[in-house]
Design a protein around this motif. Structure first.
Motif, PDB file in Angstrom:
ATOM      1  N   THR A  79       0.850  -1.178   0.000  1.00 62.21           N
ATOM      2  CA  THR A  79       0.000   0.000   0.000  1.00 62.21           C
ATOM      3  C   THR A  79       0.897   1.243   0.000  1.00 62.21           C
ATOM      4  O   THR A  79       2.116   1.124  -0.060  1.00 62.21           O
ATOM      5  N   LEU A  80       0.293   2.395   0.035  1.00 62.15           N
ATOM      6  CA  LEU A  80       1.042   3.645   0.147  1.00 62.15           C
ATOM      7  C   LEU A  80       0.915   4.178   1.561  1.00 62.15           C
ATOM      8  O   LEU A  80      -0.150   4.094   2.163  1.00 62.15           O
ATOM      9  N   ARG A  81       2.022   4.756   2.047  1.00 60.73           N
ATOM     10  CA  ARG A  81       1.997   5.356   3.375  1.00 60.73           C
ATOM     11  C   ARG A  81       3.123   6.370   3.487  1.00 60.73           C
ATOM     12  O   ARG A  81       4.282   6.038   3.209  1.00 60.73           O
ATOM     13  N   ASP A  82       2.785   7.572   3.855  1.00 60.76           N
ATOM     14  CA  ASP A  82       3.767   8.644   4.065  1.00 60.76           C
ATOM     15  C   ASP A  82       4.684   8.846   2.854  1.00 60.76           C
ATOM     16  O   ASP A  82       5.897   9.004   2.993  1.00 60.76           O
ATOM     17  N   GLY A  83       4.133   8.810   1.660  1.00 61.24           N
ATOM     18  CA  GLY A  83       4.896   9.095   0.455  1.00 61.24           C
ATOM     19  C   GLY A  83       5.784   7.971  -0.038  1.00 61.24           C
ATOM     20  O   GLY A  83       6.610   8.176  -0.920  1.00 61.24           O
ATOM     21  N   SER A  84       5.643   6.796   0.520  1.00 65.17           N
ATOM     22  CA  SER A  84       6.426   5.667   0.028  1.00 65.17           C
ATOM     23  C   SER A  84       5.533   4.429  -0.052  1.00 65.17           C
ATOM     24  O   SER A  84       4.396   4.428   0.392  1.00 65.17           O
ATOM     25  N   ILE A  85       6.084   3.381  -0.630  1.00 73.45           N
ATOM     26  CA  ILE A  85       5.367   2.107  -0.726  1.00 73.45           C
ATOM     27  C   ILE A  85       5.620   1.352   0.567  1.00 73.45           C
ATOM     28  O   ILE A  85       6.754   1.258   1.033  1.00 73.45           O
ATOM     29  N   LEU A  86       4.560   0.824   1.139  1.00 71.75           N
ATOM     30  CA  LEU A  86       4.665   0.032   2.369  1.00 71.75           C
ATOM     31  C   LEU A  86       4.381  -1.425   2.047  1.00 71.75           C
ATOM     32  O   LEU A  86       3.342  -1.750   1.466  1.00 71.75           O
ATOM     33  N   PHE A  87       5.326  -2.293   2.394  1.00 72.67           N
ATOM     34  CA  PHE A  87       5.134  -3.739   2.296  1.00 72.67           C
ATOM     35  C   PHE A  87       4.931  -4.230   3.713  1.00 72.67           C
ATOM     36  O   PHE A  87       5.843  -4.221   4.532  1.00 72.67           O
ATOM     37  N   MET A  88       3.692  -4.608   4.006  1.00 74.36           N
ATOM     38  CA  MET A  88       3.309  -4.984   5.365  1.00 74.36           C
ATOM     39  C   MET A  88       3.000  -6.476   5.406  1.00 74.36           C
ATOM     40  O   MET A  88       2.192  -6.972   4.634  1.00 74.36           O
ATOM     41  N   VAL A  89       3.658  -7.165   6.310  1.00 77.78           N
ATOM     42  CA  VAL A  89       3.486  -8.609   6.471  1.00 77.78           C
ATOM     43  C   VAL A  89       2.710  -8.857   7.753  1.00 77.78           C
ATOM     44  O   VAL A  89       3.042  -8.310   8.801  1.00 77.78           O
ATOM     45  N   VAL A  90       1.664  -9.673   7.652  1.00 76.34           N
ATOM     46  CA  VAL A  90       0.868 -10.032   8.826  1.00 76.34           C
ATOM     47  C   VAL A  90       1.250 -11.449   9.228  1.00 76.34           C
ATOM     48  O   VAL A  90       1.080 -12.409   8.465  1.00 76.34           O
ATOM     49  N   ASN A  91       1.797 -11.547  10.439  1.00 70.71           N
ATOM     50  CA  ASN A  91       2.228 -12.826  10.991  1.00 70.71           C
ATOM     51  C   ASN A  91       1.044 -13.775  11.136  1.00 70.71           C
ATOM     52  O   ASN A  91      -0.082 -13.346  11.359  1.00 70.71           O
ATOM     53  N   ARG A  92       1.289 -15.055  11.014  1.00 70.17           N
ATOM     54  CA  ARG A  92       0.227 -16.053  11.184  1.00 70.17           C
ATOM     55  C   ARG A  92      -0.223 -16.134  12.642  1.00 70.17           C
ATOM     56  O   ARG A  92      -1.359 -16.477  12.935  1.00 70.17           O
ATOM     57  N   THR A  93       0.673 -15.784  13.563  1.00 77.51           N
ATOM     58  CA  THR A  93       0.342 -15.838  14.987  1.00 77.51           C
ATOM     59  C   THR A  93       0.399 -14.433  15.586  1.00 77.51           C
ATOM     60  O   THR A  93       0.902 -13.502  14.965  1.00 77.51           O
ATOM     61  N   ALA A  94      -0.080 -14.319  16.808  1.00 76.56           N
ATOM     62  CA  ALA A  94      -0.047 -13.029  17.506  1.00 76.56           C
ATOM     63  C   ALA A  94       1.286 -12.797  18.207  1.00 76.56           C
ATOM     64  O   ALA A  94       1.570 -11.688  18.646  1.00 76.56           O
TER      65      ALA A  94
END
Length: 149
Positions: A79-94
């Motif tokens: 996604t986009l965030r603060d003028g750059s591309i953000l690659f966000m990974v959601v862990n399978r666990t908490a």
């Protein structure tokens, strides 16, 4: 773009910056602009072409990383965030996964050192497993791509 044999290009010279030109595409939506604007449009198109190629390469690199880490992650989002591309990974666990965090940092460094990709501003982030509502706080609703299920 190459010229065909015997074809002569139309020249728009920067000295005639204020001169008006008309570009007539096939769909008949004509463009009337100054030579200066035409030069600017050409430069923008070249920048777009270069970025588009690099972005496709980046997407491939990120997709390969997601495939290699599919056991540890629930999903990944670009996604986009603060003028750059953000690659966000959601862990399978908490719980915190140091190995996943280290691997993502290695990916970030690899991309930053890649001559073809270093011009792209990329941030990376790992989130613990969370619901969609919490995830929305990090996502630009107008532009995002989700890897995963």
């Amino acid at each position: 773009m190459e010229l065909k044999a015997g074809q002569k290009p139309i020249r728009l010279h920067y000295n005639a910056a204020e001169q008006r030109v008309v570009v007539m595409p096939e769909d008949e939506n004509n463009f009337c602009m100054s030579v200066e604007e035409a030069i600017s449009a050409c430069r923008d198109r070249m920048k777009y072409s270069s970025f588009h190629s690099k972005f496709k390469q980046l997407l491939g690199t990120l997709a390969a990383w997601v495939d290699r880490h599919s056991e540890a992650i629930d999903k990944a989002v670009i996604t986009l965030r603060d003028g750059s591309i953000l690659f966000m990974v959601v862990n399978r666990t908490a719980s915190y996964d140091r190995e996943l965090e280290d691997d993502l940092t290695d990916l970030d460094l690899k991309i930053a050192r890649d001559d073809a990709l270093r011009a792209i501003r990329l941030d990376v982030m790992v989130l613990p497993n969370c619901d969609e509502e919490a995830l929305k706080a990090f996502i630009d609703p107008e532009l995002y791509l989700v890897y995963g299920h």
